[in-house]
Design a protein around this motif. Structure first.
Motif, PDB file in Angstrom:
ATOM      1  N   THR A   1       0.235   7.803   3.982  1.00 57.83           N
ATOM      2  CA  THR A   1       1.161   7.686   5.104  1.00 57.83           C
ATOM      3  C   THR A   1       1.724   9.031   5.546  1.00 57.83           C
ATOM      4  O   THR A   1       1.841   9.307   6.745  1.00 57.83           O
ATOM      5  CB  THR A   1       2.316   6.738   4.719  1.00 57.83           C
TER       6      THR A   1
ATOM      7  N   ARG B   1       9.191   7.575  -1.696  1.00 56.49           N
ATOM      8  CA  ARG B   1       8.690   8.946  -1.653  1.00 56.49           C
ATOM      9  C   ARG B   1       8.744   9.563  -0.254  1.00 56.49           C
ATOM     10  O   ARG B   1       8.390  10.725  -0.079  1.00 56.49           O
ATOM     11  CB  ARG B   1       7.265   9.018  -2.192  1.00 56.49           C
TER      12      ARG B   1
ATOM     13  N   THR C   1       0.810  -1.222   0.000  1.00 58.22           N
ATOM     14  CA  THR C   1       0.000   0.000   0.000  1.00 58.22           C
ATOM     15  C   THR C   1       0.843   1.271   0.000  1.00 58.22           C
ATOM     16  O   THR C   1       0.308   2.362  -0.054  1.00 58.22           O
ATOM     17  CB  THR C   1      -0.912   0.050   1.238  1.00 58.22           C
ATOM     18  N   GLU C   2       2.173   1.138   0.080  1.00 56.91           N
ATOM     19  CA  GLU C   2       3.006   2.333   0.143  1.00 56.91           C
ATOM     20  C   GLU C   2       3.928   2.499  -1.051  1.00 56.91           C
ATOM     21  O   GLU C   2       4.782   3.379  -1.075  1.00 56.91           O
ATOM     22  CB  GLU C   2       3.806   2.344   1.456  1.00 56.91           C
TER      23      GLU C   2
ATOM     24  N   TYR D   1      -1.942   6.408  -1.225  1.00 55.19           N
ATOM     25  CA  TYR D   1      -0.849   6.720  -0.304  1.00 55.19           C
ATOM     26  C   TYR D   1      -1.283   7.826   0.664  1.00 55.19           C
ATOM     27  O   TYR D   1      -1.503   8.962   0.257  1.00 55.19           O
ATOM     28  CB  TYR D   1       0.378   7.169  -1.096  1.00 55.19           C
TER      29      TYR D   1
ATOM     30  N   ARG E   1      -0.884  10.139  -5.747  1.00 55.18           N
ATOM     31  CA  ARG E   1      -1.026   9.301  -4.561  1.00 55.18           C
ATOM     32  C   ARG E   1      -1.481   7.876  -4.866  1.00 55.18           C
ATOM     33  O   ARG E   1      -1.565   7.047  -3.968  1.00 55.18           O
ATOM     34  CB  ARG E   1      -2.031   9.935  -3.586  1.00 55.18           C
ATOM     35  N   ILE E   2      -1.818   7.611  -6.106  1.00 55.80           N
ATOM     36  CA  ILE E   2      -2.262   6.255  -6.446  1.00 55.80           C
ATOM     37  C   ILE E   2      -1.056   5.324  -6.543  1.00 55.80           C
ATOM     38  O   ILE E   2      -0.121   5.570  -7.296  1.00 55.80           O
ATOM     39  CB  ILE E   2      -3.055   6.233  -7.766  1.00 55.80           C
TER      40      ILE E   2
END
Lengths: 274, 274
Positions: free
Chosen positions: B104, A189, A164-165, B102, B94-95
């Motif tokens: 976080t 990132r 997911t990251e 993403y 962010r995908i």
């Protein structure tokens, strides 16, 4: 708005946003007041924060200037807090079978973790960290509160990379105490090349995890500006990390007698952020 | 100490210690002032916090009484904050390959996590939680900041029990979305029987993890008083948990077109803590 009310709101705002620069213009618009009035307010707040041992309100000159609140508590107050922490953690009921010390409630408590984070921030603020790094799980509260006190983002390395990251940098390292091979991952990132990284963790024995985090930072081409841990063990004397600050040293833990010896950090004058 | 300075320090203190009761006597001794002066100070702070949209300063009568600052931001301000969050999180960069979002950096940022924690606290404060529970890793910052805003401890369940934390209660549960069997553990000393637990997490899909935490709380004989998550997915509609508050609903994420649809929570009047 009357001065007294403005003082209340300005004090709260500065306290909520430490280590960040705000212009008089920003406050003037926020509270609908002349810059000269704001300037007088800030002088009162400066004196009060100083006298109350909260910190300093600095004036930064120049085009990018303004005022900045930096948490700076008196050395004696910090030493007393750490002494109190040593006392709380020395309770024999904290000894876990196997000779471990139960600290989880302390490091997860917002009250303790915010105080500890503020101390770490105060010690390392002059190094101008641009982010705080820790590794999951137990270091997170201390690292988050340190980041909050510094006004910078928190970055958390994981034991495994997560789908997911996205893409991540992964390293393997040898833990200093158990000599086991461990993994650590950070999304690509999450850290930029020019980052100035303050490493924060709850506990250090051999220093392998901290060393792993330093290696991870190096992989990103970023720089480590400090390592802060809450507790280190007295043994081994030689850690895999050379320069670090530890608020307490665990000298002895004896499950038989219930004895726990924790030594608080003594601050030298004109050192370690004071 | 002059009134203006006392106002500054009192405001900072109350802001740093939300949801906790302090007596006039305590403040009188802390700032070396008569109770009548402190009382006047508190009236000014009460008005300022109210007018500034920060919250309410409540007077609690009786022997255990005093004053308590409760964060209570205007509904519109919170809705705007959540709208802004939806916008930040809808950036196509962010995908993550695989169709994940993403988040976080947002949930680990002290700035966002403290705002989100304050919102969760505001919504659930009337339920009088005595602690906040989450499961490692990503829920920790939000849960810690919620606990801070409520003035209560944080408790963190682990994926595995740890030798360093002593005896623990372990449960297995089926994750709602992936239908995989997962584990969760909490040290027996972490939760008391009469605890009133607010569950906080960053993300909910099927609701299995939240359901697991509820089961864990039940094993301790304690009570769940609420479930708060930052983002839920629109599908599946039926979650394994019935009553929860989610600040955002993820309706769609399309890696092909870069489209992300996040819907903010709309607060009804006289509900959800307002």
């Amino acid at each position: 708005m009357r001065r007294s009310k403005r003082l209340v709101l300005l004090s709260k705002f500065l306290s909520d946003n430490p280590n960040r620069i705000f212009t008089l213009k920003f406050f003037g618009e926020k509270y609908d007041a002349a810059k000269s009035s704001i300037s007088e307010d800030l002088n009162i707040i400066k004196d009060a924060f100083y006298e109350g041992g909260e910190g300093v309100l600095e004036t930064i000159p120049g085009a990018a200037g303004g005022v900045r609140f930096r948490i700076k508590r008196p050395k004696e107050e910090i030493e007393n807090f750490i002494l109190g922490l040593c006392s709380v953690l020395s309770d024999r009921s904290r000894i876990i079978p196997g000779g471990y010390l139960y600290m989880t409630d302390i490091i997860f408590s917002p009250e303790y973790s915010s105080r500890i984070g503020e101390i770490f921030a105060q010690i390392f603020v002059e190094e101008e960290p641009s982010c705080v790094l820790t590794v999951e799980t137990k270091g997170i509260p201390l690292a988050l509160m340190t980041a909050k006190a510094l006004g910078v983002p928190l970055v958390v390395a994981r034991r495994d990379s997560r789908v997911t990251e996205g893409p991540s940098v992964n390293i393997s390292y040898v833990s200093g105490s158990s000599q086991r091979i461990q993994n650590m991952a950070l999304p690509t990132r999450a850290l930029s090349k020019n980052a100035r990284v303050l490493i924060v963790d709850d506990f250090m024995k051999g220093g392998g995890t901290a060393r792993g985090m330093m290696e991870l930072v190096r992989q990103f081409g970023a720089e480590v500006v400090g390592v802060a841990v809450l507790v280190t063990t007295a043994l081994p004397v030689e850690k895999l990390v050379k320069n670090y600050i530890s608020l307490m040293v665990l000298e002895k833990i004896d499950a038989e007698t219930g004895q726990i010896i924790l030594k608080p950090l003594k601050f030298q004058n004109d050192k370690e952020g004071f």
